[in-house]
Write an enzyme that holds these catalytic residues in place. Structure first.
Site, PDB file in Angstrom:
ATOM      1  N   GLY A  11       0.998  -1.151   0.010  1.00 50.21           N
ATOM      2  CA  GLY A  11      -0.103   0.009   0.097  1.00 50.21           C
ATOM      3  C   GLY A  11       0.586   1.255   0.120  1.00 50.21           C
ATOM      4  O   GLY A  11       0.548   2.246  -0.867  1.00 50.21           O
ATOM      5  N   ASP A  69       8.820   5.982   8.113  1.00 48.98           N
ATOM      6  CA  ASP A  69       8.333   5.423   9.108  1.00 48.98           C
ATOM      7  C   ASP A  69       7.080   6.177   9.449  1.00 48.98           C
ATOM      8  O   ASP A  69       7.101   7.366   9.398  1.00 48.98           O
ATOM      9  CB  ASP A  69       9.278   5.363  10.195  1.00 48.98           C
ATOM     10  CG  ASP A  69       8.804   4.191  11.193  1.00 48.98           C
ATOM     11  OD1 ASP A  69       8.707   2.973  10.973  1.00 48.98           O
ATOM     12  OD2 ASP A  69       8.439   4.491  12.403  1.00 48.98           O
ATOM     13  N   GLY A 153      -4.041  -0.608   5.631  1.00 49.14           N
ATOM     14  CA  GLY A 153      -3.764  -0.315   7.130  1.00 49.14           C
ATOM     15  C   GLY A 153      -5.057   0.205   7.761  1.00 49.14           C
ATOM     16  O   GLY A 153      -6.133  -0.472   7.560  1.00 49.14           O
TER      17      GLY A 153
HETATM   18  P1  ITT Z   1       8.168  -0.849   5.881  1.00 47.84           P
HETATM   19  O1  ITT Z   1       8.588  -0.669   7.083  1.00 47.84           O
HETATM   20  O2  ITT Z   1       8.585  -2.024   4.905  1.00 47.84           O
HETATM   21  O3  ITT Z   1       7.793   0.117   4.975  1.00 47.84           O
HETATM   22  P2  ITT Z   1       5.510  -1.180   7.471  1.00 47.84           P
HETATM   23  O4  ITT Z   1       4.045  -1.445   7.050  1.00 47.84           O
HETATM   24  O5  ITT Z   1       6.095  -2.233   8.521  1.00 47.84           O
HETATM   25  O6  ITT Z   1       6.360  -1.316   6.155  1.00 47.84           O
HETATM   26  P3  ITT Z   1       5.986   0.991   9.229  1.00 47.84           P
HETATM   27  O7  ITT Z   1       6.740   0.206  10.139  1.00 47.84           O
HETATM   28  O8  ITT Z   1       6.237   2.355   8.962  1.00 47.84           O
HETATM   29  O9  ITT Z   1       5.853   0.412   7.719  1.00 47.84           O
HETATM   30  O10 ITT Z   1       4.469   0.798   9.921  1.00 47.84           O
HETATM   31  C1  ITT Z   1       3.551   1.827   9.249  1.00 47.84           C
HETATM   32  C2  ITT Z   1       1.938   1.131   9.826  1.00 47.84           C
HETATM   33  O11 ITT Z   1       1.288   2.321  10.080  1.00 47.84           O
HETATM   34  C3  ITT Z   1       1.606   0.488   8.631  1.00 47.84           C
HETATM   35  O12 ITT Z   1       1.640  -0.885   8.621  1.00 47.84           O
HETATM   36  C4  ITT Z   1       0.124   0.832   8.951  1.00 47.84           C
HETATM   37  O13 ITT Z   1      -0.617  -0.046   9.678  1.00 47.84           O
HETATM   38  C5  ITT Z   1      -0.014   2.068   9.596  1.00 47.84           C
HETATM   39  N1  ITT Z   1       0.053   3.346   8.542  1.00 47.84           N
HETATM   40  C6  ITT Z   1       1.030   4.121   8.218  1.00 47.84           C
HETATM   41  N2  ITT Z   1       0.412   4.830   7.338  1.00 47.84           N
HETATM   42  C7  ITT Z   1      -0.797   4.720   6.952  1.00 47.84           C
HETATM   43  C8  ITT Z   1      -1.833   5.058   5.833  1.00 47.84           C
HETATM   44  O14 ITT Z   1      -1.508   5.841   5.106  1.00 47.84           O
HETATM   45  N3  ITT Z   1      -2.957   4.608   6.013  1.00 47.84           N
HETATM   46  C9  ITT Z   1      -3.138   3.309   6.927  1.00 47.84           C
HETATM   47  N4  ITT Z   1      -2.394   2.819   7.743  1.00 47.84           N
HETATM   48  C10 ITT Z   1      -1.127   3.474   7.690  1.00 47.84           C
END
Ligand code: ITT
Length: 201
Positions: A11, A69, A153
């Site tokens: 996403g 992040d 998310g």
């Molecule tokens: P990478 O580290 O590989 O980029 P990740 O999903 O683990 O992927 P993060 O550690 O930054 O990334 O966690 C971000 C989480 O926060 C993501 O998995 C969602 O649950 C939430 N999140 C962040 N931005 C969002 C958005 O635009 N819309 C909905 N949920 C979001």
């Protein structure tokens, strides 16, 4: 110039591509580096984890790299899930389980106490080290039941009062225009453009 979009989140990757569209770079994804494992994100802030992540991927791949992040801060939960947003319900990362935990913790909390925000720290690095970090945030409140099919998310539960819809109900262009990630990555574009001109001169 090649630019690694360093995220394992499909996403996010879609949003990275749309927001960074038009830059004079060839975008590469982590699919090109199946041997590179995810780093352990153990910092207390979005900025700290963004720096850790981008420096790690740039060093491992030898590419100029963008990473973010990001996460959700809910006031009634003392700012949780925050930097733990991706793994709120434990390992492995699971959006559905995270959303179930979120709404169950907020059961009985009235609308006016459900304020929340998405935050993003987007970072740029070369293999030599960190170049820049930029941030963005969008305010909203957590609703249940979920609304909308777009995004990823927590989007179906994140309601933006000024627009009267969740970020999952917004067309992708609108979410990217307003979102924490759109704000942070648009600020990062200037730093990427500067690197492309430095490299080509
Ligand atoms: P990478 O580290 O590989 O980029 P990740 O999903 O683990 O992927 P993060 O550690 O930054 O990334 O966690 C971000 C989480 O926060 C993501 O998995 C969602 O649950 C939430 N999140 C962040 N931005 C969002 C958005 O635009 N819309 C909905 N949920 C979001």
């Amino acid at each position: 110039m090649r630019l690694l979009l360093a995220t394992s989140n499909a996403g996010k990757l879609k949003e990275f591509r749309a927001i960074l569209d038009g830059l004079p770079v060839e975008c590469v994804t982590l699919d090109a580096f199946p041997g590179v494992e995810e780093p352990h994100e153990d910092r207390a802030t979005f900025e700290g984890n963004a720096a850790l992540k981008v420096i790690y991927y740039a060093a491992r791949t030898g590419l100029i790299t963008v990473a973010d992040d990001s996460g959700l801060e809910v006031d009634a939960l003392g700012g949780a899930p925050g930097v733990l947003s991706a793994r709120f319900s434990g390992e492995p990362k699971n959006d559905r389980a995270n959303n179930e935990k979120l709404v169950s913790l907020l059961a009985g909390v009235p609308q006016q106490r459900r304020s929340a925000r998405f935050k993003c720290a987007a970072a740029l690095a070369t293999p030599e080290g960190l170049v820049a970090i930029e941030t963005g945030a969008i305010e909203g409140r957590i609703i249940d039941p979920p609304r909308g099919e777009n995004g990823f998310g927590y989007d179906p539960h994140f309601f933006v009062p000024q627009l009267g819809c969740t970020t999952a109900e917004m067309p992708p262009e609108l979410k990217n225009r307003l979102s924490h990630r759109g704000q942070a990555l648009r600020k990062l574009r200037a730093h990427i453009e500067r690197l492309t001109t430095e490299i080509s001169t």
